[in-house]
Design an enzyme around this catalytic site. Structure first.
Site, PDB file in Angstrom:
ATOM      1  N   GLY A   1      -8.258  -6.793   4.875  1.00  0.00           N
ATOM      2  CA  GLY A   1      -8.733  -6.753   5.545  1.00  0.00           C
ATOM      3  C   GLY A   1      -8.797  -7.215   7.072  1.00  0.00           C
ATOM      4  O   GLY A   1      -9.138  -7.403   7.989  1.00  0.00           O
TER       5      GLY A   1
ATOM      6  N   HIS B   1     -13.136 -24.676   8.778  1.00  0.00           N
ATOM      7  CA  HIS B   1     -12.769 -25.951   8.719  1.00  0.00           C
ATOM      8  C   HIS B   1     -12.389 -26.352   7.533  1.00  0.00           C
ATOM      9  O   HIS B   1     -12.372 -27.325   6.798  1.00  0.00           O
ATOM     10  CB  HIS B   1     -13.139 -26.832   9.912  1.00  0.00           C
ATOM     11  CG  HIS B   1     -12.256 -28.386   9.351  1.00  0.00           C
ATOM     12  ND1 HIS B   1     -13.194 -28.995   9.562  1.00  0.00           N
ATOM     13  CD2 HIS B   1     -11.390 -28.379   9.812  1.00  0.00           C
ATOM     14  CE1 HIS B   1     -12.910 -30.642   9.307  1.00  0.00           C
ATOM     15  NE2 HIS B   1     -11.415 -30.095   9.570  1.00  0.00           N
TER      16      HIS B   1
ATOM     17  N   SER C   1      14.137 -43.304 -10.919  1.00  0.00           N
ATOM     18  CA  SER C   1      13.808 -42.456 -10.058  1.00  0.00           C
ATOM     19  C   SER C   1      12.808 -42.501  -9.542  1.00  0.00           C
ATOM     20  O   SER C   1      13.331 -43.352  -8.664  1.00  0.00           O
ATOM     21  CB  SER C   1      11.915 -43.347 -11.496  1.00  0.00           C
ATOM     22  OG  SER C   1      10.668 -42.306 -10.780  1.00  0.00           O
TER      23      SER C   1
ATOM     24  N   ARG D   1      -3.454  -1.999  -6.038  1.00  0.00           N
ATOM     25  CA  ARG D   1      -2.713  -2.873  -5.918  1.00  0.00           C
ATOM     26  C   ARG D   1      -2.659  -4.284  -7.137  1.00  0.00           C
ATOM     27  O   ARG D   1      -4.411  -3.861  -7.740  1.00  0.00           O
ATOM     28  CB  ARG D   1      -2.599  -4.106  -4.348  1.00  0.00           C
ATOM     29  CG  ARG D   1      -4.884  -4.434  -3.925  1.00  0.00           C
ATOM     30  CD  ARG D   1      -4.699  -4.364  -2.860  1.00  0.00           C
ATOM     31  NE  ARG D   1      -6.235  -4.641  -3.118  1.00  0.00           N
ATOM     32  CZ  ARG D   1      -6.965  -4.853  -1.342  1.00  0.00           C
ATOM     33  NH1 ARG D   1      -5.583  -4.382  -0.270  1.00  0.00           N
ATOM     34  NH2 ARG D   1      -7.399  -4.522  -1.480  1.00  0.00           N
TER      35      ARG D   1
ATOM     36  N   MET E   1      -5.668  -6.315   8.688  1.00  0.00           N
ATOM     37  CA  MET E   1      -5.779  -5.832  10.389  1.00  0.00           C
ATOM     38  C   MET E   1      -6.333  -4.866   9.716  1.00  0.00           C
ATOM     39  O   MET E   1      -6.842  -4.348   8.879  1.00  0.00           O
ATOM     40  CB  MET E   1      -3.661  -5.605   9.170  1.00  0.00           C
ATOM     41  CG  MET E   1      -2.748  -6.588  10.037  1.00  0.00           C
ATOM     42  SD  MET E   1      -1.062  -6.888   9.134  1.00  0.00           S
ATOM     43  CE  MET E   1      -1.726  -6.631   7.744  1.00  0.00           C
TER      44      MET E   1
ATOM     45  N   TYR F   1      12.496 -35.087 -15.299  1.00  0.00           N
ATOM     46  CA  TYR F   1      11.118 -34.720 -15.853  1.00  0.00           C
ATOM     47  C   TYR F   1      10.091 -35.021 -14.493  1.00  0.00           C
ATOM     48  O   TYR F   1      11.038 -35.331 -13.324  1.00  0.00           O
ATOM     49  CB  TYR F   1       9.752 -35.782 -16.724  1.00  0.00           C
ATOM     50  CG  TYR F   1      10.510 -37.622 -16.151  1.00  0.00           C
ATOM     51  CD1 TYR F   1       9.605 -38.008 -15.433  1.00  0.00           C
ATOM     52  CD2 TYR F   1      11.460 -38.339 -16.732  1.00  0.00           C
ATOM     53  CE1 TYR F   1       9.536 -39.111 -14.872  1.00  0.00           C
ATOM     54  CE2 TYR F   1      11.621 -39.672 -15.762  1.00  0.00           C
ATOM     55  CZ  TYR F   1      10.663 -40.116 -15.612  1.00  0.00           C
ATOM     56  OH  TYR F   1      10.502 -41.124 -14.715  1.00  0.00           O
TER      57      TYR F   1
ATOM     58  N   LYS G   1       0.990  -1.364   0.341  1.00  0.00           N
ATOM     59  CA  LYS G   1      -0.291  -0.110  -0.172  1.00  0.00           C
ATOM     60  C   LYS G   1       1.047   0.806  -0.184  1.00  0.00           C
ATOM     61  O   LYS G   1       0.715   2.510  -0.513  1.00  0.00           O
ATOM     62  CB  LYS G   1      -0.823   0.099   1.079  1.00  0.00           C
ATOM     63  CG  LYS G   1      -1.926   0.883   1.444  1.00  0.00           C
ATOM     64  CD  LYS G   1      -2.939   0.853   2.214  1.00  0.00           C
ATOM     65  CE  LYS G   1      -3.167  -0.151   2.769  1.00  0.00           C
ATOM     66  NZ  LYS G   1      -4.432  -0.586   4.751  1.00  0.00           N
TER      67      LYS G   1
ATOM     68  N   ARG H   1      -2.649   3.269   8.231  1.00  0.00           N
ATOM     69  CA  ARG H   1      -3.623   2.383   7.341  1.00  0.00           C
ATOM     70  C   ARG H   1      -2.435   1.376   8.161  1.00  0.00           C
ATOM     71  O   ARG H   1      -1.420   1.540   7.964  1.00  0.00           O
ATOM     72  CB  ARG H   1      -3.565   2.692   6.436  1.00  0.00           C
ATOM     73  CG  ARG H   1      -4.580   3.900   6.083  1.00  0.00           C
ATOM     74  CD  ARG H   1      -4.485   4.387   4.524  1.00  0.00           C
ATOM     75  NE  ARG H   1      -5.236   3.635   3.954  1.00  0.00           N
ATOM     76  CZ  ARG H   1      -5.323   3.250   2.300  1.00  0.00           C
ATOM     77  NH1 ARG H   1      -4.739   4.167   1.616  1.00  0.00           N
ATOM     78  NH2 ARG H   1      -5.992   2.672   2.037  1.00  0.00           N
TER      79      ARG H   1
ATOM     80  N   CYS I   1       8.631 -39.246  -9.041  1.00  0.00           N
ATOM     81  CA  CYS I   1       7.864 -40.109  -9.075  1.00  0.00           C
ATOM     82  C   CYS I   1       6.508 -40.072  -7.779  1.00  0.00           C
ATOM     83  O   CYS I   1       5.518 -40.632  -7.617  1.00  0.00           O
ATOM     84  CB  CYS I   1       7.561 -41.607 -10.290  1.00  0.00           C
ATOM     85  SG  CYS I   1       8.140 -42.494  -9.208  1.00  0.00           S
TER      86      CYS I   1
HETATM   87  P1  ADP Z   1      -7.262  -2.310   3.793  1.00  0.00           P
HETATM   88  O1  ADP Z   1      -5.875  -2.774   3.823  1.00  0.00           O
HETATM   89  O2  ADP Z   1      -7.992  -3.755   4.535  1.00  0.00           O
HETATM   90  O3  ADP Z   1      -8.377  -2.436   2.405  1.00  0.00           O
HETATM   91  P2  ADP Z   1      -7.289   0.281   4.424  1.00  0.00           P
HETATM   92  O4  ADP Z   1      -6.354   0.607   4.793  1.00  0.00           O
HETATM   93  O5  ADP Z   1      -7.036   0.509   2.776  1.00  0.00           O
HETATM   94  O6  ADP Z   1      -7.594  -0.931   4.509  1.00  0.00           O
HETATM   95  O7  ADP Z   1      -8.958   1.122   4.358  1.00  0.00           O
HETATM   96  C1  ADP Z   1      -9.592   0.798   4.780  1.00  0.00           C
HETATM   97  C2  ADP Z   1     -10.580   2.289   4.564  1.00  0.00           C
HETATM   98  O8  ADP Z   1     -10.568   3.306   4.110  1.00  0.00           O
HETATM   99  C3  ADP Z   1     -10.789   1.638   2.797  1.00  0.00           C
HETATM  100  O9  ADP Z   1     -12.191   1.645   2.299  1.00  0.00           O
HETATM  101  C4  ADP Z   1     -10.433   3.195   2.319  1.00  0.00           C
HETATM  102  O10 ADP Z   1     -10.229   3.098   1.213  1.00  0.00           O
HETATM  103  C5  ADP Z   1     -10.658   3.740   3.388  1.00  0.00           C
HETATM  104  N1  ADP Z   1      -9.516   5.191   3.882  1.00  0.00           N
HETATM  105  C6  ADP Z   1      -8.400   4.717   4.408  1.00  0.00           C
HETATM  106  N2  ADP Z   1      -7.231   5.718   3.900  1.00  0.00           N
HETATM  107  C7  ADP Z   1      -8.411   7.667   4.074  1.00  0.00           C
HETATM  108  C8  ADP Z   1      -8.283   8.379   3.476  1.00  0.00           C
HETATM  109  N3  ADP Z   1      -6.825   8.740   3.532  1.00  0.00           N
HETATM  110  N4  ADP Z   1      -8.918   9.208   3.072  1.00  0.00           N
HETATM  111  C9  ADP Z   1     -10.067   8.749   3.153  1.00  0.00           C
HETATM  112  N5  ADP Z   1     -10.517   7.208   3.285  1.00  0.00           N
HETATM  113  C10 ADP Z   1      -9.653   6.355   3.485  1.00  0.00           C
HETATM  114 MG    MG Z   2      -7.686  -0.593   1.934  1.00  0.00          MG
HETATM  115 MG    MG Z   3      -9.161  -2.663   6.879  1.00  0.00          MG
END
Ligand code: ADP
Ligand code: MG
Ligand code: MG
Length: 902
Positions: A109, A464, A787, A344, A111, A877, A30, A100, A857
């Protein structure tokens, strides 16, 4: 002079960006991409990234910071404040930020993130004054309290949700957006009470305190349960930790001209090249994915704000051209102005992988190598899973009863059972079973293994049931909250419909759809085209598969063979691209029909005459099998392993069958019992088996070799190109091998004479006993191929049997404080131990016979990581089960690419 200290914080913002796209390991995906997007001029709110190294330090020092980190954060905060002309949490001109998480590999989602940080009663008032939007300011504040409370302080999310719901209920409001200022004030009042109840503290007002507390929480979330599980499931290893991105807030919740959304540059499900996404106006952060309101599809944005839509479409192209791959992006619109918050490489289904990569090659966006390198080999098999018959769904207008999580792909239909035991019984009666459980546990594995599909009421994508089903390639829909199971009454209800045990259900593991009726399944389109039941022109999937596999074949240098014992398996494997048989186990041919009886007769014989008589009954059956296999493999080599398992495996072990056998063979039950106890071994794996059988009973070898060569000659006479390779199992000493080889050659020459026709053949050995690996140079003097039988080689090298290792091996592999083995050594070759032996044996073999053919094998032959190892060692192989052939071909091509790069 002051020592240059390590840099832990990287700024991004117009003209001041310090990070770049290639710094993912340090800045997380990110952070690196935020810097990169800023550099290429996209509208990214400025901010700074704290490195993964800081997280690693924090981790190792129980929450301590490396020297200078705090100051560096403050300095960067001041830089940001200066750039924005605002101050964090200020009562005149407040700056608000998001904090973030983001590791080097994306873990969506998993962390935590906190938005609107810097709000307190003072800055709230300033925000109201500045924006003139009172509702927005209060909404932001209540979101901040909720996120800070939940993420940083561990206040249960549900507590906040309950408050929110009750205020909505009390005021007759359905959606968050309908709450007015007074309502929001009430929510906040109650939020603060909840907060105090759980933390014993007042909600913090000091912005710097808020900031550092949240940074710590993000660091800590690297090791939360979700994140750990996710890494385990996805085999993500060797990362330092998460980076932390502190970024200026932009607001999608400032009213109807603002909004937020997520989009993919192509369809993540099908791979189609069309803009795919969702957005919500007057919303913030994860509202879109949280399902609070139903989001709009991206194409409708052109009616709401055509300029922003056009800009987004342009950015979509820019990003794909820049990253050369499908992007998953996040954006926010603040009062009509677009901001980019993330990009990403998009996660996608294997179908989407295939189509997007093939199309990108054709668009000239990427090379064939790149396409092949990216497609995840582990998931490749999902392309072949059976599917529900969509035509019938349409024709009969079948209604979806409920939708759960699409936990394991494929379509399945069958009769429902509610316990593993009932499922096993029904399956034994030949029924197609759908196992429906509240959730599954390890005891249910037997029931799952016999089921066509699995449905659970609870449990997510990593439950599971989901994990096991994916491992088994069994379609699964998990987390169907609308299904209620009554195990006692043997019924379920779903949205008003009641089903009883034995009723039909159909599930679509691609979509999570559940149908309460019978819907037939059909083979995947790829299989249908290969089988000739569908035309190539009708299946886009097949066309893309074919193109993609042509890239694979251009690139790979290792052969991919298959382990197949029957003409049917062999046929199937050749359709999937197998280039020969690497292991044909002959023992399987001794079961079934009367064969087992002749086999038992042979084993029970107490003199060579009787044994030869029984063997002569087996000869035509074996010959027939080999003949059919040679025909299937026309032109391709077939490695046939002589009898390997200990003989007692063929004798009946229950008393009914013993009686039957006694009757059929005209001997007494006692005789059979005696023979069985005589053959009893304490450790059959290390007992009387493999070439040891041929050494003591050469007539068994003679019969098998005769069957092979006679079949080969017969097929050759009919115009087939036959390439038999006779393989002696479990050799430990070169003298053993030579003994067997000499006997085989004697028989072969005799058959050549009798038939008046010769065929080319090879005789070689398995390398599966450590002694053989150590003395491979001796063996290679006469053996034309090796083999590597890595199942036995692993058992004998590591000193544990696969069947008995379950009680400890899991701990050895998975316990975080142990991890003695990097991977399960029966799934991925133990590189340092067993692998070292393989390397050594290959080298010794080649030292005396440079053109010796080397293959593998064992079960490992279909494992991508092992395949990379085989490429490294220079094997000719790999051989794997038929259904893994496509995976192995792809993995072999990927291994060739990384070898070339290294
Ligand atoms: P994840 O890694 O789970 O996608 P994010 O860090 O991207 O979590 O953030 C979660 C949400 O918050 C996302 O929808 C993101 O776009 C929003 N968000 C994060 N930073 C900002 C910001 N500076 N301004 C507005 N929205 C933000
Ligand atoms: Mg995100
Ligand atoms: Mg998140």
């Amino acid at each position: 002079m002051k020592k240059e200290s390590k840099k832990y914080v990287y700024f991004f913002g117009k003209g001041m960006t310090e990070g770049s796209a290639d710094m993912k390991a340090l800045l997380g995906g990110k952070g690196a991409n935020l810097a990169d997007m800023t550099s290429i001029g996209l509208p990214v709110p400025p901010g700074f990234t704290i490195t993964t190294e800081a997280c690693a330090y924090f981790d190792q020092h129980k929450g301590g910071y490396p020297e200078g980190l705090r100051d560096e954060v403050i300095a960067n905060l001041h830089k940001l404040e200066k750039l924005m002309g605002a101050k964090l949490g200020d009562k005149e001109n407040p700056l608000l930020v998001s904090v973030r998480s983001g590791a080097a590999q994306s873990m969506p989602g998993m962390m935590d993130t906190v938005l609107n940080l810097g709000l307190n009663p003072d800055s709230l008032q300033a925000l109201i004054k500045k924006t003139g939007n009172e509702r927005f300011a209060w909404d932001s504040y209540r979101r901040f309290i909720q996120m800070f409370g939940d993420v940083v302080m561990g206040v249960p999310h549900a507590e906040f949700e309950r408050v929110l719901q009750s205020v909505k209920d009390e005021n007759g409001k359905k959606f968050d957006t309908e709450l007015d200022v007074e309502n929001l004030k009430e929510v906040i009042k109650r939020y603060k009470i909840v907060y105090k109840k759980f933390t014993g503290e007042e909600f913090p007002v000091d912005p710097e305190y808020q900031l550092f507390k949240t940074i710590d929480a993000v660091f800590n979330s690297w090791n939360n349960e979700r994140a750990i599980k996710y890494r385990l499931m996805n085999d993500i290893r060797g990362l330092l930790g998460t980076a932390v991105n502190v970024q200026c807030m932009v607001f999608g919740n400032m009213g109807e001209t603002s909004g937020t959304g997520v989009a993919f540059t192509r369809d993540p499900s099908s791979g189609e090249n069309k803009f795919f996404g969702e957005y919500l106006m007057n919303a913030q952060g994860e509202d879109v994915v949280a399902g609070i309101r139903t989001p709009q599809t991206i194409d409708t944005l052109k009616n709401v704000n055509p300029e922003v839509y056009a800009q987004l479409c342009e950015i979509r192209e820019t990003l794909e051209k820049h990253y050369h791959d499908m992007q998953d992006l996040e954006f926010t619109i603040q009062e009509g102005k677009l901001y980019m918050l993330q990009t990403r490489n998009g996660k996608r289904t294997i179908f989407s992988w295939l189509r997007s990569q093939v199309e990108m090659v054709e668009e000239g966006l990427i090379s064939k190598e790149t396409a092949v390198e990216r497609v995840p080999a582990q998931e490749f098999n999902k392309l072949f899973a059976p599917i529900l018959d969509n035509k019938i769904i349409r024709d009969l207008n079948c209604k979806v009863a409920t939708t759960g999580l699409n936990a394991s792909p494929g379509g399945a239909c069958g009769q429902i059972y509610f316990t593993a035991k009932a499922a096993e019984e029904a399956a034994a009666e030949g029924k197609d079973v759908i196992l429906v459980r509240e959730e599954t546990s390890p005891e249910d594995i037997g029931g799952m293994a016999v089921s066509r599909g699995v449905v659970t009421c609870r449990g997510g994508m990593t439950s599971h049931a989901a994990v096991v089903a994916r491992g088994m390639g069994c379609p699964c829909v998990s987390g169907c909250g609308e299904i209620h199971v009554d195990e006692i009454k043997k019924t379920l209800t779903v949205n008003g419909v009641m089903l009883s045990e034995g009723d039909y259900m159909a599930i679509d593991g691609f979509t999570g759809a559940v149908y309460t009726q019978k819907i037939p399944v059909k083979p995947s389109e790829i299989m249908q085209v290969l089988d000739g039941t569908m035309r190539e022109s009708e299946s886009l999937l097949f066309q893309n598969y074919k193109k993609f596999m042509s890239y694979v074949n251009e690139i790979k240098t290792m052969g991919v063979r298959t382990n197949a014992d029957t003409p049917k398996d062999a046929h199937h494997a050749v359709l999937l691209g197998a280039e020969g048989i690497g292991l044909c186990r002959t023992e399987h041919m001794f079961f079934g029909g009367n064969r087992i009886l002749s086999m038992r007769k042979m084993i029970l014989a107490d003199n060579i005459g009787a044994r030869e008589q029984a063997l002569s009954e087996l000869l035509p059956m074996q010959r027939g099998d080999f003949y059919n296999i040679f025909k299937e493999l026309n032109g391709l080599p077939v490695t046939i392993r002589l009898l390997d398992p200990p003989l007692h495996e063929f004798l009946p072990n229950d008393s009914t069958t013993r009686h039957e056998t006694a009757l059929q063979l005209g001997i007494s039950v006692e005789e059979i019992a005696q023979k069985i106890s005589k053959l009893h071994e304490f450790n059959p794996m290390l007992g009387f088996r493999g070439c040891r059988l041929a050494v003591i009973y050469p007539e068994i070898l003679a019969m098998q070799v005769r069957a092979i060569i006679e079949a080969a000659i017969q097929a050759k006479r009919e115009g087939y190109d036959v390439k038999p390779e006779i393989m002696i199992p479990l050799v430990g000493i070169y003298k053993e091998f030579n003994f067997c080889r000499d006997k085989a050659i004697e028989v072969i020459n005799k058959v050549f004479d009798e038939q008046g026709l010769k065929v080319a053949y090879k005789i070689g050995t398995m390398i599966e006993v450590p002694r053989a690996a150590i003395t491979a140079d001796e063996i290679a003097k006469t053996a034309e191929f090796f083999s590597f039988g890595t199942n036995d080689l692993t058992q004998m090298t590591c000193g544990f049997s696969r069947d008995d290792a379950a009680s400890f091996l899991g701990h050895y592999v998975n316990d975080p404080d142990k991890q003695f083995y990097e991977y399960d050594p029966f799934a991925t070759i133990d590189f340092d131990g067993v692998g070292k032996l393989v390397k050594m044996a290959a080298g010794l073999g080649r030292s005396v016979r440079p053109d010796i053919k080397l293959g593998i094998c064992g079960e490992h032959g279909g494992d991508p990581k092992t395949i990379a190892f085989c490429q490294e060692v220079g094997l000719n192989y790999v051989s794997c089960s038929p259904f893994r052939v496509p995976i192995a071909r792809l993995a072999a091509a990927q291994a060739a690419i990384s070898k070339k790069k290294a």
